[in-house]
Design a protein around this motif. Structure first.
Motif, PDB file in Angstrom:
ATOM      1  N   UNK A  51     -16.490 -22.207  53.798  1.00  0.00           N
ATOM      2  CA  UNK A  51     -17.036 -23.367  54.492  1.00  0.00           C
ATOM      3  C   UNK A  51     -16.061 -24.524  54.381  1.00  0.00           C
ATOM      4  N   UNK A  52     -15.968 -25.299  55.458  1.00  0.00           N
ATOM      5  CA  UNK A  52     -15.220 -26.541  55.359  1.00  0.00           C
ATOM      6  C   UNK A  52     -16.108 -27.576  54.682  1.00  0.00           C
ATOM      7  N   UNK A  53     -15.506 -28.657  54.257  1.00  0.00           N
ATOM      8  CA  UNK A  53     -16.272 -29.715  53.602  1.00  0.00           C
ATOM      9  C   UNK A  53     -17.318 -30.277  54.555  1.00  0.00           C
ATOM     10  N   UNK A  54     -16.949 -30.470  55.832  1.00  0.00           N
ATOM     11  CA  UNK A  54     -17.891 -31.008  56.816  1.00  0.00           C
ATOM     12  C   UNK A  54     -19.083 -30.074  57.000  1.00  0.00           C
ATOM     13  N   UNK A  55     -18.841 -28.753  57.059  1.00  0.00           N
ATOM     14  CA  UNK A  55     -19.936 -27.787  57.176  1.00  0.00           C
ATOM     15  C   UNK A  55     -20.852 -27.857  55.960  1.00  0.00           C
ATOM     16  N   UNK A  56     -20.235 -27.943  54.790  1.00  0.00           N
ATOM     17  CA  UNK A  56     -21.005 -27.964  53.542  1.00  0.00           C
ATOM     18  C   UNK A  56     -21.944 -29.167  53.491  1.00  0.00           C
ATOM     19  N   UNK A  57     -21.485 -30.302  53.976  1.00  0.00           N
ATOM     20  CA  UNK A  57     -22.303 -31.523  53.940  1.00  0.00           C
ATOM     21  C   UNK A  57     -23.574 -31.321  54.763  1.00  0.00           C
ATOM     22  N   UNK A  58     -23.443 -30.671  55.935  1.00  0.00           N
ATOM     23  CA  UNK A  58     -24.616 -30.396  56.760  1.00  0.00           C
ATOM     24  C   UNK A  58     -25.600 -29.475  56.056  1.00  0.00           C
TER      25      UNK A  58
END
Length: 559
Positions: free
Chosen positions: A78-85
């Motif tokens: 996962x990218x960091x942006x995906x993880x935040x969601x």
């Protein structure tokens, strides 16, 4: 009084144990479907949020989901942006627990039917069907959870008989905004101690139901629970890479921001929740416990609705706080574990999926080792050039030992009771695959050692021998490609014809070369020794083909 305290501690233990069993049963019943749900995570924050919500609803723990996400970010899934969601969705999903407790633990007395439900769970556990046994685990866990909740309620001391204690607690509540902060701190500490926001929510609901605290103080405790639950993810991230630490910090940023706006608008927000609950029920006691569940849900919904539009900004903030390491440190060696994360051990079905990806990665690493083996054969007469490739093969043998050890240790540390029968079979196959891949590393190093012995004896392979062995490694390359494809698609492939054809080509060419070599061996004279070395290396390469088809066979085996 001592017995009351011991009973209360035991009831809390029963509650937590019941939740763990219930979660384990759900995970086993969901199995691969939960792994597929996690696979839907994309760069779209809304889809990520829905994935986080769904997984948390299954595992009944936002901490578990967040720890998983930290592991996925660390592994590069996962990218960091995906993880935040996903983290935002996890915070919404965890509010379901409060609703379950409020509806079944207070409004309806589920504890009255909990024991008969355990009898049903026992009968289901006798079934030969894997699915029914998993459901039985869920039913028994559900029963234990509400028996524990009922015992907690009955074990709580009656403070009406101890007015001085009740007065002390209520004195905490009479200090205006300071009281809100005090109960927020209490909620945070309880969550840190119990390592379960669900247990803290249950205690908060009991304290509210028994009249120990007022509604606004219970709401403040819920805010504290949202802070306390971030600690688990940050602990898990301590051993992760820089992006894992950023993901854990993003979880903290999300919850801290939510608590800040909720504190700023605390009084009107509490009144708004009470008005919402009044639309559902006019029973004063019911409205209290429903109100806390509503407060928890609406708080996370509003926070998510606000923060989901600022995903990129959150990413920039956590990236600025946690600086990137030097390029040298970030460049991982080929032998580095990519997907295993011990934070996932608590959710064995999901951990198994990551172990499967690690096996795929292991296969690709060993394919690179074949390239070095080909070059070692090609340069076997040049001691300097050969020495460089020999060193590479020794390194790859060490890498294969290390990766196999890590995968097998990770798989052995999983809770086998938390796996369905199909997943247990998958675990056994992954152990076999890891062993076969490690054998490929041993073979490469062993062949290079044979070539080194030839040099030490002053012997060398003929140009014809080298050409034939290099053709053999090219056939092995095709077998490797088939193996990697089968590994990567093991959940969907129906046959391994590609691997069978590749292995048949290897065997056929081995037989052809060996027969030609042995045909006039009596006339070889001094070249007899080169023939022996050649045939030994040829057989060792053919053995590598056996390991490769064994891996494909293990990949397709379902049970």
């Amino acid at each position: 009084m001592i017995m009351k305290i011991l009973t209360l501690a035991g009831a809390l233990g029963m509650f937590l144990y019941g939740m763990n069993i219930m979660s384990s049963g759900i995970q086993k019943a969901a199995g691969g479907r939960m792994r597929k749900l996690l696979g839907t995570m994309t760069s779209n924050p809304f889809k990520g949020m829905l994935s986080g919500l769904g997984v948390t609803a299954l595992v009944q723990s936002s901490s578990a989901t967040t720890v998983m996400v930290v592991g996925f970010v660390s592994a590069g899934l996962l990218t960091l942006a995906q993880a935040i969601g996903v983290i935002m969705g996890a915070n919404i999903g965890t509010t379901m627990t409060a609703w379950i407790i409020s509806i079944f633990g207070f409004k309806a007395d589920v504890s009255a039917i909990a024991v008969p439900m355990m009898a049903l769970g026992f009968l289901l556990s006798l079934s030969k069907k894997d699915k029914l046994r998993n459901i039985s685990e869920f039913v028994i866990g559900f029963s234990l959870l509400f028996l524990g909740l009922s015992l907690m309620k009955s074990s709580m001391p009656d403070l009406s008989q101890s007015p001085e204690v009740l007065g002390f607690i209520r004195n905490w509540s009479g200090r205006g905004f300071l009281s809100v902060l005090l109960f927020l701190l209490l909620g945070t500490l309880l969550t840190l101690i119990l390592q379960s926001s669900s247990a803290t929510v249950a205690i908060t609901l009991i304290m509210l139901d028994m009249g120990w605290i007022e509604f606004d103080m219970a709401a403040a405790m819920v805010l504290g629970e949202n802070i306390g639950t971030t600690i688990t993810a940050n602990i898990a991230a301590m051993v992760g890479n820089v992006n894992a630490k950023r993901a854990a910090l993003a979880h903290t940023v999300f919850n801290v921001f939510g608590v800040i706006w909720a504190l700023a608008a605390f009084t009107p927000f509490v009144r708004f929740i009470q008005w919402l609950v009044s639309l559902i029920t006019d029973d004063p006691q019911t409205s209290l416990v429903y109100g806390i569940s509503m407060f928890h849900t609406v708080f996370n919904l509003i926070t998510t609705f606000i923060m989901i539009w600022f995903t990129k900004q959150i990413e920039k903030i956590v990236s600025a706080v946690i600086k990137d390491r030097s390029k040298k440190d970030e460049d991982a060696s080929e032998g580095r574990i990519k997907y295993l994360d011990y934070g996932l051990v608590a959710t064995p079905e999901l951990a198994l999926g990551e172990a499967s990806k690690e096996a795929d990665h292991f296969g690709m690493v060993m394919k690179n080792g074949l390239d070095y083996l080909t070059e070692a054969i090609r340069h076997s007469a040049d001691s300097k050039a050969f020495g460089q490739y020999r060193d590479k093969l020794v390194k790859y043998e060490e890498i294969s030992d290390r990766i196999e050890y890590e995968i097998v240790k990770f798989l052995n540390d999983l809770d086998k009771d938390g796996l369905s029968d199909g997943s247990k079979a998958m675990l056994r196959n992954l152990i076999r695959i890891s062993g076969e891949l490690e054998s490929l590393g041993d073979s490469g190093e062993s062949i290079s050692r044979s070539l080194l012995h030839m040099q030490n004896y002053g012997r060398s392979l003929s140009a014809e021998h080298i050409e034939k062995l290099c053709h053999m490694t090219s056939l092995l390359g095709s077998a490797y490609e088939a193996m990697i494809y089968n590994l990567s698609n093991k959940a969907t492939i129906k046959d391994i014809d590609n691997a069978v054809k590749a292995e048949a080509a290897i065997n056929e060419y081995r037989d052809e070369c060996r027969d030609l070599e042995l045909k006039d061996i009596d006339n070889k004279k001094d070249a007899y020794f080169e023939t022996v070395f050649f045939i030994n290396i040829l057989e060792a390469l053919e053995k590598m083909g056996d390991y490769l088809i064994n891996i494909s066979e293990a990949a397709i085996r379902r049970i």
